[in-house]
Design a protein around this motif. Sequence first.
Motif, PDB file in Angstrom:
ATOM      1  N   GLN A  13      -0.226  -7.092   7.576  1.00 25.75           N
ATOM      2  CA  GLN A  13       0.029  -7.241   9.139  1.00 25.75           C
ATOM      3  C   GLN A  13       1.366  -7.840   9.477  1.00 25.75           C
ATOM      4  O   GLN A  13       1.774  -7.799  10.742  1.00 25.75           O
ATOM      5  N   LYS A  14       1.850  -8.075   8.428  1.00 24.74           N
ATOM      6  CA  LYS A  14       3.280  -8.787   8.580  1.00 24.74           C
ATOM      7  C   LYS A  14       4.316  -8.203   8.229  1.00 24.74           C
ATOM      8  O   LYS A  14       5.684  -8.646   8.503  1.00 24.74           O
ATOM      9  N   GLU A  66       6.820  -5.664   8.862  1.00 22.47           N
ATOM     10  CA  GLU A  66       7.815  -5.044   9.688  1.00 22.47           C
ATOM     11  C   GLU A  66       9.381  -5.327   9.808  1.00 22.47           C
ATOM     12  O   GLU A  66       9.744  -6.091   8.864  1.00 22.47           O
ATOM     13  N   PRO A  67      10.070  -4.690  10.447  1.00 18.09           N
ATOM     14  CA  PRO A  67      11.504  -4.974  10.459  1.00 18.09           C
ATOM     15  C   PRO A  67      11.930  -6.181  10.758  1.00 18.09           C
ATOM     16  O   PRO A  67      11.358  -6.779  11.683  1.00 18.09           O
ATOM     17  N   GLY A  68      12.607  -7.071   9.937  1.00 21.33           N
ATOM     18  CA  GLY A  68      13.024  -8.545  10.011  1.00 21.33           C
ATOM     19  C   GLY A  68      12.239  -9.456   9.377  1.00 21.33           C
ATOM     20  O   GLY A  68      12.624 -10.799   9.033  1.00 21.33           O
ATOM     21  N   ALA A  69      10.896  -9.120   8.781  1.00 19.82           N
ATOM     22  CA  ALA A  69      10.279  -9.985   7.773  1.00 19.82           C
ATOM     23  C   ALA A  69      10.747 -10.030   6.468  1.00 19.82           C
ATOM     24  O   ALA A  69      11.918  -8.984   6.149  1.00 19.82           O
ATOM     25  N   ASN A  70      10.745 -11.000   5.806  1.00 25.48           N
ATOM     26  CA  ASN A  70      11.541 -10.913   4.311  1.00 25.48           C
ATOM     27  C   ASN A  70      10.108 -11.356   3.475  1.00 25.48           C
ATOM     28  O   ASN A  70       9.060 -11.928   3.549  1.00 25.48           O
ATOM     29  N   GLY A  71      10.668 -11.306   2.038  1.00 27.65           N
ATOM     30  CA  GLY A  71       9.816 -11.143   0.874  1.00 27.65           C
ATOM     31  C   GLY A  71       9.430 -12.795   0.669  1.00 27.65           C
ATOM     32  O   GLY A  71       8.360 -13.058   0.426  1.00 27.65           O
ATOM     33  N   LEU A  72      10.183 -13.864   0.971  1.00 29.16           N
ATOM     34  CA  LEU A  72      10.000 -14.923   0.790  1.00 29.16           C
ATOM     35  C   LEU A  72       8.747 -15.550   1.664  1.00 29.16           C
ATOM     36  O   LEU A  72       8.157 -16.338   1.454  1.00 29.16           O
ATOM     37  N   GLU A  73       8.930 -14.975   2.966  1.00 29.09           N
ATOM     38  CA  GLU A  73       7.637 -15.453   3.881  1.00 29.09           C
ATOM     39  C   GLU A  73       6.520 -14.898   3.599  1.00 29.09           C
ATOM     40  O   GLU A  73       5.342 -15.682   3.349  1.00 29.09           O
ATOM     41  N   LEU A  74       6.496 -13.478   3.045  1.00 30.88           N
ATOM     42  CA  LEU A  74       5.312 -13.007   2.388  1.00 30.88           C
ATOM     43  C   LEU A  74       4.790 -13.641   1.255  1.00 30.88           C
ATOM     44  O   LEU A  74       3.554 -13.976   0.973  1.00 30.88           O
ATOM     45  N   ASP A  75       5.589 -14.119   0.394  1.00 37.43           N
ATOM     46  CA  ASP A  75       5.285 -14.661  -1.081  1.00 37.43           C
ATOM     47  C   ASP A  75       4.603 -16.111  -0.518  1.00 37.43           C
ATOM     48  O   ASP A  75       3.431 -16.356  -0.937  1.00 37.43           O
ATOM     49  N   GLN A  76       5.136 -17.068   0.405  1.00 38.50           N
ATOM     50  CA  GLN A  76       4.452 -18.030   0.790  1.00 38.50           C
ATOM     51  C   GLN A  76       3.142 -17.912   1.585  1.00 38.50           C
ATOM     52  O   GLN A  76       2.126 -18.614   1.108  1.00 38.50           O
ATOM     53  N   LEU A  77       3.100 -16.897   2.263  1.00 35.39           N
ATOM     54  CA  LEU A  77       1.815 -16.499   2.991  1.00 35.39           C
ATOM     55  C   LEU A  77       0.692 -16.296   1.781  1.00 35.39           C
ATOM     56  O   LEU A  77      -0.373 -16.711   1.955  1.00 35.39           O
ATOM     57  N   PHE A  83       4.263  -0.196   0.919  1.00 36.98           N
ATOM     58  CA  PHE A  83       4.240  -0.148   2.483  1.00 36.98           C
ATOM     59  C   PHE A  83       5.478   0.357   3.099  1.00 36.98           C
ATOM     60  O   PHE A  83       6.497   0.404   2.470  1.00 36.98           O
ATOM     61  N   GLU A  84       5.096   1.041   3.964  1.00 39.44           N
ATOM     62  CA  GLU A  84       6.446   1.558   4.947  1.00 39.44           C
ATOM     63  C   GLU A  84       6.775   0.646   5.919  1.00 39.44           C
ATOM     64  O   GLU A  84       5.953  -0.080   6.475  1.00 39.44           O
ATOM     65  N   VAL A  85       8.071   0.313   6.027  1.00 41.78           N
ATOM     66  CA  VAL A  85       8.452  -0.405   7.054  1.00 41.78           C
ATOM     67  C   VAL A  85       9.002   0.436   8.436  1.00 41.78           C
ATOM     68  O   VAL A  85       9.976   1.079   8.300  1.00 41.78           O
ATOM     69  N   GLY A  86       8.009   0.346   9.333  1.00 38.01           N
ATOM     70  CA  GLY A  86       8.412   1.287  10.337  1.00 38.01           C
ATOM     71  C   GLY A  86       8.396   2.737  10.153  1.00 38.01           C
ATOM     72  O   GLY A  86       7.286   3.151   9.290  1.00 38.01           O
ATOM     73  N   ASP A  87       9.169   3.465  10.618  1.00 33.12           N
ATOM     74  CA  ASP A  87       8.926   5.017  10.518  1.00 33.12           C
ATOM     75  C   ASP A  87       9.930   5.287   9.006  1.00 33.12           C
ATOM     76  O   ASP A  87      11.037   4.904   8.981  1.00 33.12           O
ATOM     77  N   VAL A  88       9.184   6.218   8.232  1.00 33.71           N
ATOM     78  CA  VAL A  88      10.336   6.370   6.964  1.00 33.71           C
ATOM     79  C   VAL A  88      10.445   7.771   6.940  1.00 33.71           C
ATOM     80  O   VAL A  88       9.791   8.609   7.737  1.00 33.71           O
ATOM     81  N   SER A  89      11.427   8.388   6.278  1.00 35.80           N
ATOM     82  CA  SER A  89      11.813   9.575   6.213  1.00 35.80           C
ATOM     83  C   SER A  89      10.557  10.673   5.563  1.00 35.80           C
ATOM     84  O   SER A  89       9.720  10.266   4.837  1.00 35.80           O
ATOM     85  N   LYS A  90      10.709  11.869   6.142  1.00 33.49           N
ATOM     86  CA  LYS A  90       9.448  12.819   5.271  1.00 33.49           C
ATOM     87  C   LYS A  90       9.542  12.882   4.052  1.00 33.49           C
ATOM     88  O   LYS A  90       8.740  13.001   3.388  1.00 33.49           O
ATOM     89  N   GLU A  91      10.731  12.488   3.432  1.00 33.31           N
ATOM     90  CA  GLU A  91      10.717  12.849   1.692  1.00 33.31           C
ATOM     91  C   GLU A  91      10.272  11.526   0.983  1.00 33.31           C
ATOM     92  O   GLU A  91       9.568  11.637   0.178  1.00 33.31           O
ATOM     93  N   ILE A  92      10.322  10.499   1.682  1.00 36.49           N
ATOM     94  CA  ILE A  92       9.926   9.176   1.267  1.00 36.49           C
ATOM     95  C   ILE A  92       8.497   9.110   1.522  1.00 36.49           C
ATOM     96  O   ILE A  92       7.657   8.989   0.572  1.00 36.49           O
ATOM     97  N   GLU A  95      -7.373  -1.229   6.966  1.00 39.15           N
ATOM     98  CA  GLU A  95      -8.031  -1.647   8.322  1.00 39.15           C
ATOM     99  C   GLU A  95      -6.736  -2.224   8.985  1.00 39.15           C
ATOM    100  O   GLU A  95      -6.643  -2.198  10.288  1.00 39.15           O
ATOM    101  N   ALA A  96      -5.950  -3.073   8.253  1.00 39.02           N
ATOM    102  CA  ALA A  96      -5.073  -3.706   9.048  1.00 39.02           C
ATOM    103  C   ALA A  96      -3.762  -2.812   9.760  1.00 39.02           C
ATOM    104  O   ALA A  96      -3.360  -3.033  10.767  1.00 39.02           O
ATOM    105  N   LEU A  97      -3.620  -1.667   8.950  1.00 42.22           N
ATOM    106  CA  LEU A  97      -2.757  -0.499   9.462  1.00 42.22           C
ATOM    107  C   LEU A  97      -3.423   0.568  10.246  1.00 42.22           C
ATOM    108  O   LEU A  97      -2.501   1.587  10.493  1.00 42.22           O
ATOM    109  N   GLY A  98      -4.646   0.583  10.554  1.00 45.80           N
ATOM    110  CA  GLY A  98      -5.189   1.625  11.237  1.00 45.80           C
ATOM    111  C   GLY A  98      -5.512   2.978  10.626  1.00 45.80           C
ATOM    112  O   GLY A  98      -5.353   3.874  11.294  1.00 45.80           O
ATOM    113  N   ILE A  99      -5.714   2.823   9.144  1.00 49.76           N
ATOM    114  CA  ILE A  99      -5.648   3.934   8.303  1.00 49.76           C
ATOM    115  C   ILE A  99      -7.064   4.097   8.104  1.00 49.76           C
ATOM    116  O   ILE A  99      -7.760   3.336   7.775  1.00 49.76           O
TER     117      ILE A  99
END
Length: 268
Positions: free
Chosen positions: A31-32, A34-45, A112-121, A255-259
Motif C-alpha cells: 500500500q505504500k 509509490e513514487p517518492g516513498a523510500n526504502g528506509l520508510e518501508l523498513d521501519q514500517l 513491485f511496480e512503482v507506477g507505470d513500468v515499460s512493457k519490457e519490464i 488485495e492491496a493492489l487490486g489484483i
Amino acid sequence: MGKIRLKSTEEIELIRQSAQLVSRTLGVLAQKIEPGANGLELDQLAEEFIRDHGGLPGFKGMYDFPNTLCISPNDVVVHGVPNDKPFQQGDIVSIDCGVLMNGFYGDHAYTFEVGDVSKEIKHLIVTTKESLYRGIAAFIYGNRVGDISYAIEQHNKSQGFGIVRDLVGHGLGKELHEEPQVPNYGQMGQGKKLVNGMVLAIEPMINMGTYQVSIGEDKSTIFTVDGKPSAHFEHNVAMINNKPCLLSTFDYIHEALGIHTPEEVPFN
C-alpha cells in the motif's frame, strides 16, 4: 553437503505461521510503494509490524545485514540495503522479507511496480512470477530438485532472460538457509529426491539481460553487471501428501493492489 531436515506436520504449521506473517507484512508494504516513498520508510514500517505481531525480523543482524528488509530496485538483484533515495515513476522494487517466530523462519519476496513500468519490464516481471509457479508445480513426490530448476529455467530462457546462477533457493526451517539448495537452472532428474516433509523457499531471480552479477562495495548488494533490471519472486512451500502446499501467499499484496488471479489455487 548437509543433511535435509524433513519437517513434521506440527513444524510445517509453525513455518506456515512465520511465512504468513511475512505475507501480511508485504501486504502492508504494498500500500505504500509509490513514487517518492523510500526504502528506509518501508523498513521501519515492516519491523514495527513484525514485532507488533509476535515475530522478529529474520534478516536483521544475519550475515551482518543491518535491516529488516532487503530492498532491491531496478538493477539490484537481491540483498539491497534500504536507503532514503525516493522511488521514481517506472522503477521496480524487489522486497525480500524474513520472520523468525516460534523457532522457525518464513522468507519470501515480491517484485513491485512503482507506477507505470515499460512493457519490457512488465514482461520480465510476469515471466519471472510465472516461472515461480512452474517450479512449485514440479515440487511433487518422486521428482528431484533438478525438475524444479529445469521448469524455472526453461520458462525464462524461452523469453531470452538471464537466469542468475550465483544465488539459489533453499530449504527452510529452524535455519533460514537449509539443505537442499534449489538452483533456478538445471537438468530434469538430477539432484536430491523430493519427498514429503520437505520445506523449500523457491525463488527465481531473473535478469532482463545477462545472468552475470556483481557484488557492491557494501559487500551485500548484488547488481546485474549490465545494469539491466532484475525481478525476484519467492514462496515457501511444503510437500504434503506427495504434492506442493503453499505456506506463504501473495493474497495480501494482491488485495492491496487490486489484483485478482487464481495462480495460487492449485497449491492451497
